[in-house]
Scaffold this motif. Structure first.
Motif, short mmCIF file in Angstrom:
data_model
loop_
_atom_site.label_atom_id
_atom_site.label_comp_id
_atom_site.label_asym_id
_atom_site.label_seq_id
_atom_site.Cartn_x
_atom_site.Cartn_y
_atom_site.Cartn_z
N GLY A 79 0.77 -1.23 0.00
CA GLY A 79 0.00 0.00 0.00
C GLY A 79 0.81 1.28 0.00
N TYR A 80 2.14 1.18 0.06
CA TYR A 80 2.97 2.37 -0.05
C TYR A 80 2.84 2.95 -1.46
CZ TYR A 80 5.48 1.07 4.26
OH TYR A 80 5.81 0.75 5.56
N SER A 81 2.85 4.27 -1.57
CA SER A 81 2.82 4.89 -2.90
C SER A 81 4.11 4.57 -3.63
CB SER A 81 2.61 6.40 -2.78
OG SER A 81 3.67 6.99 -2.05
N GLU A 82 4.06 4.68 -4.95
CA GLU A 82 5.16 4.21 -5.80
C GLU A 82 6.51 4.83 -5.43
OE1 GLU A 82 6.48 4.15 -10.53
OE2 GLU A 82 4.60 5.12 -9.90
N GLY A 83 6.49 6.11 -5.06
CA GLY A 83 7.76 6.79 -4.81
C GLY A 83 8.35 6.58 -3.44
N THR A 84 7.68 5.82 -2.56
CA THR A 84 8.19 5.63 -1.20
C THR A 84 9.40 4.72 -1.16
OG1 THR A 84 5.88 5.81 -0.49
CG2 THR A 84 7.48 5.15 1.17
N PHE A 85 9.39 3.68 -1.98
CA PHE A 85 10.54 2.77 -2.05
C PHE A 85 10.70 2.34 -3.50
CE2 PHE A 85 12.87 -1.14 -2.06
CZ PHE A 85 13.84 -0.96 -1.09
N GLN A 86 11.84 2.69 -4.09
CA GLN A 86 12.08 2.37 -5.50
C GLN A 86 13.42 1.68 -5.69
OE1 GLN A 86 10.68 5.67 -8.35
NE2 GLN A 86 11.22 6.80 -6.50
N THR A 87 13.43 0.68 -6.54
CA THR A 87 14.66 -0.01 -6.93
C THR A 87 15.21 0.62 -8.21
OG1 THR A 87 14.21 -2.15 -5.89
CG2 THR A 87 15.54 -2.18 -7.88
N LEU A 88 16.48 0.93 -8.18
CA LEU A 88 17.16 1.46 -9.36
C LEU A 88 18.03 0.35 -9.95
CD1 LEU A 88 18.38 4.90 -7.92
CD2 LEU A 88 16.22 4.40 -9.11
N LEU A 89 17.64 -0.17 -11.09
CA LEU A 89 18.47 -1.17 -11.77
C LEU A 89 19.55 -0.44 -12.55
CD1 LEU A 89 16.00 -3.91 -13.12
CD2 LEU A 89 17.49 -4.01 -11.11
N ILE A 90 20.67 -0.22 -11.88
CA ILE A 90 21.77 0.53 -12.48
C ILE A 90 23.08 -0.14 -12.11
CG2 ILE A 90 20.55 2.75 -12.48
CD1 ILE A 90 22.06 3.43 -9.87
N GLY A 91 24.12 0.18 -12.84
CA GLY A 91 25.45 -0.28 -12.50
C GLY A 91 26.11 0.65 -11.51
N SER A 92 27.27 0.25 -11.02
CA SER A 92 27.97 1.07 -10.03
C SER A 92 28.43 2.40 -10.61
CB SER A 92 29.17 0.30 -9.47
OG SER A 92 30.06 -0.09 -10.53
N GLY A 93 28.59 2.46 -11.93
CA GLY A 93 29.05 3.68 -12.56
C GLY A 93 28.08 4.84 -12.47
N GLU A 94 26.79 4.53 -12.23
CA GLU A 94 25.77 5.58 -12.14
C GLU A 94 25.57 6.11 -10.72
OE1 GLU A 94 26.04 4.30 -15.65
OE2 GLU A 94 25.18 2.76 -14.36
N VAL A 95 26.21 5.48 -9.74
CA VAL A 95 25.96 5.83 -8.34
C VAL A 95 26.43 7.25 -8.02
CG1 VAL A 95 26.56 5.29 -5.95
CG2 VAL A 95 25.93 3.45 -7.52
N GLU A 96 27.60 7.62 -8.51
CA GLU A 96 28.14 8.94 -8.14
C GLU A 96 27.21 10.07 -8.58
OE1 GLU A 96 32.00 11.90 -8.76
OE2 GLU A 96 32.18 9.76 -9.23
N GLU A 97 26.69 10.00 -9.79
CA GLU A 97 25.81 11.07 -10.27
C GLU A 97 24.57 11.20 -9.40
OE1 GLU A 97 23.59 12.58 -14.37
OE2 GLU A 97 24.91 10.83 -14.40
N ILE A 98 24.03 10.06 -8.97
CA ILE A 98 22.84 10.08 -8.11
C ILE A 98 23.19 10.66 -6.73
CG2 ILE A 98 21.13 8.62 -6.95
CD1 ILE A 98 21.29 6.78 -9.42
N LEU A 99 24.35 10.29 -6.22
CA LEU A 99 24.77 10.84 -4.93
C LEU A 99 24.96 12.34 -4.99
CD1 LEU A 99 27.42 8.20 -3.78
CD2 LEU A 99 25.16 8.57 -2.78
N ARG A 100 25.36 12.85 -6.13
CA ARG A 100 25.59 14.28 -6.28
C ARG A 100 24.30 15.06 -6.54
NH1 ARG A 100 30.72 15.82 -6.22
NH2 ARG A 100 32.35 14.26 -6.50
#
Length: 461
Positions: free
Chosen positions: A180-201
Motif C-alpha cells: 500500500g505504499y505509494s510508488e515513490g516511497t521505495f524504489q529499486t534502481l536497476l543501475i550499474g555502479s558507474g551511475e551511483v556517483e551522479e545520483i549521490l551528487r
C-alpha cells in the motif's frame, strides 16, 4: 558487471536485465522527491499499518523469495527462509517502536530555564530521499534493516542493489507497493555502479547508506563528503573469536563452526580469526576441525546442505589466493584448502593454522568458509591478536571469568562484544563497527535516528 541472475551452483545465467537509462532514473528521482513532501507528514499509526502489512505479505511469500535468494547468490535455502523471517520480525519491531524512539525529548527543567526559554524540546524529523547501496550476501536483510527504520522515520528509499541479485531487488520494490505504499516511497534502481556517483551528487538525494566492501565505502563516502551529505557505512570484518580456559570447549567449538560458515562463510560478522588460549588450544582445534570436516557441501536448494557455493567465480578465486598465499608462507592446512571438481563455485570448509603477520589472510577479510587458528599465551596476547586487524566490526569471547569479561569489553576494538555465543544482529541492538569496518549504526533507536534531522525547538519566555 551485467545485471543478471547467474546461478552460482552451476554458473548458468537465468535472467538478464537492461540497466535503467537517464530518463527513467530522472523520473524516479522526481517521484522520490515529490512523494517525500507528503509521506513525511504521514502519521506514525499509518506508517505502522503499512509496515505491518508489508511484513505480513513477506511471511506469505517466504518460500518464493527464499528460493530466489538461494538461486541468485547460493545461500542454503533453509538459511534463506530464516533470513526472510528475520526481516519480517524487524519490520514489525520498527512498526511497533518507531513512534516512541522518535518521540520529542524534553530537556531538564533547570536547563530549559538556564537557556532563557519558557519551554524547549528536541524533535526528530526525516531528511528526505536516502540512497541505499546494498550487497548480495544478505540480499533481503541488508535492505530491510535500512528500509524499515528509514520509512518509519518518514524518509523515502532508493535502492541500488548488487547487480547479481536483481530479482530480489525488484521483489522488494513490489513488496512495498503491494503493501500500500505509494510508488515513490521505495524504489529499486536497476543501475550499474558507474551511475551511483551522479545520483549521490543530485541535490534531491539527502543521504546515503552502504553495506559492502571497503573500496565501495571509500567511494561513496568520498562523494558524499564532497557534497556534505550524511552517510552510514557498514564495511568488511575479520571478527575475532577468542576462547579462554574457563570456556565450555565443546560448545565453543560447535558454535565456532556455525559462526564461521554461516551464509557459506560470506558474512561480514562471521567469526574468521579463532584465537585460543594455549591451555585449551589443542582440545578446541581438534573439535573445531572435526566439525568443519563434517559439514555437507552441496546443492543449496537441498534441505540437508550446510555450505553452498560462493556467490561468484571471482569470489572463489580471491579466496583461493588468500589460502595459497598462507600456504606458501608456511601455514598448515588442517582441512580443506583445495577446489573441488565439478560445476559451480564451491570451496570446502578450510582451517589454517600457523598464521603470521606477513600473510595476507592475517590482515585481509576471507569471504568464504576459511578459518584461521591462532594460539595465545595469555589474555594480553589474545587481546593483542584480536586487535591486530584493520577491521573492527564485532567480536566473540568465550569465558566464564568476570574479570576477563570486563577486560575484553574495555579493550577489544569492535562495535560489539558477544560472550559465550556467536555474533548476531537484532533490531533492538545497534549494529556497526569501528576502524575500517565503517561508521554509524544500523538497527535500534540509534539506527532510526541516523537519517533524521535532530532539531532543537526553543521558545522564548
Amino acid at each position: 558487471m551485467p545485471i543478471a541472475t547467474v546461478n552460482p551452483a552451476n554458473g548458468e545465467t537465468l535472467k538478464t536485465y537492461e540497466a535503467m537509462g537517464p530518463e527513467e532514473i530522472e523520473r524516479r528521482l522526481q517521484l522520490a522527491e515529490a512523494t517525500f513532501r507528503t509521506y513525511r507528514t504521514t502519521p506514525f499509526a499509518e506508517r505502522a499499518r503499512l509496515m505491518h502489512r508489508a511484513a505480513g505479505l513477506l511471511d506469505g511469500l517466504q518460500p518464493d523469495i527464499a528460493r530466489i535468494m538461494t538461486t541468485e547468490m547460493g545461500k542454503p535455502v533453509k538459511q534463506a527462509r530464516a533470513e526472510v523471517a528475520k526481516c519480517a520480525k524487524a519490520m514489525r519491531w520498527y512498526a511497533e517502536h518507531a513512534e516512541s524512539l522518535l518521540a520529542d525529548e524534553e530537556p531538564a527543567d533547570d536547563d530549559v530555564k538556564d537557556s532563557g526559554a519558557s519551554r524547549a524540546r528536541v524533535r526528530y524529523r526525516p531528511l528526505g530521499p536516502v540512497l541505499a547501496v546494498m550487497p548480495w550476501n544478505f540480499p533481503l536483510w541488508q535492505v530491510i534493516r535500512f528500509a524499515a527504520p528509514a520509512l518509519m522515520a518518514g524518509n523515502v528509499g532508493l535502492l541500488k542493489h548488487a547487480s547479481n541479485v536483481p530479482q530480489t531487488a525488484l521483489f522488494l520494490e513490489d513488496l512495498f507497493h503491494q503493501a500500500g505504499y505509494s510508488e515513490g516511497t521505495f524504489q529499486t534502481l536497476l543501475i550499474g555502479s558507474g551511475e551511483v556517483e551522479e545520483i549521490l551528487r543530485d541535490e534531491r538525494v539527502r543521504a546515503a547508506t552502504l553495506t559492502g566492501s571497503e573500496p565501495a565505502g571509500r567511494a561513496v563516502a568520498s562523494v558524499c563528503g564532497d557534497m556534505v551529505k550524511k552517510t552510514v557505512l557498514e564495511l568488511g570484518g575479520s571478527d575475532p573469536y577468542v576462547v579462554m580456559p574457563s570456556a565450555d570447549i565443546d560448545r565453543a567449538a560447535r558454535i565456532a563452526v556455525t559462526a564461521r560458515v554461516q551464509n557459506n562463510g560470506q558474512s561480514c560478522i562471521a567469526a574468521k580469526r579463532f584465537i585460543v588460549h594455549t591451555d585449551v588450544y589443542d582440545a578446541f582445534a581438534e573439535r573445531f576441525v572435526e566439525g568443519m570436516k563434517a559439514l555437507k557441501v552441496g546443492d543449496p536448494l537441498e534441505e540437508g546442505t550446510d555450505v553452498g557455493p560462493l556467490s561468484s567465480e571471482q569470489g572463489r578465486a580471491d579466496l583461493e589466493e588468500l589460502v595459497d598465499d598462507a600456504r606458501r608462507g608456511g601455514a598448515s592446512v588442517l582441512c580443506g584448502g583445495e577446489r573441488p571438481d565439478g560445476d559451480g563455485w564451491y570451496y570446502p570448509p578450510t582451517v589454517l593454522a600457523g598464521i603470521t603477520r606477513e600473510m595476507r589472510i592475517h590482515r585481509e577479510e576471507a569471504f568464504g568458509p576459511v578459518a584461521t587458528l591462532y594460539r595465545a599465551g595469555d589474555l594480553d596476547e589474545a587481546v593483542l591478536i584480536a586487535n591486530d586487524s584493520p577491521f573492527g566490526l564485532s567480536s566473540n569471547v568465550w569465558t566464564r571469568d568476570e574479570a576477563e569479561v570486563d577486560r575484553f569489553v574495555r579493550d577489544l576494538e569492535a562495535g560489539g562484544v558477544f560472550f559465550n555465543g556467536m555474533t548476531a544482529s537484532h533490531p533492538a541492538f545497534p549494529f556497526g563497527g569501528v576502524k575500517r569496518s565503517g561508521y554509524g549504526r544500523e538497527l535500534s533507536g540509534h539506527g532510526i535516528r541516523e537519517f533524521c534531522n535532530i532539531t532543537t525547538v526553543w521558545h522564548g519566555a
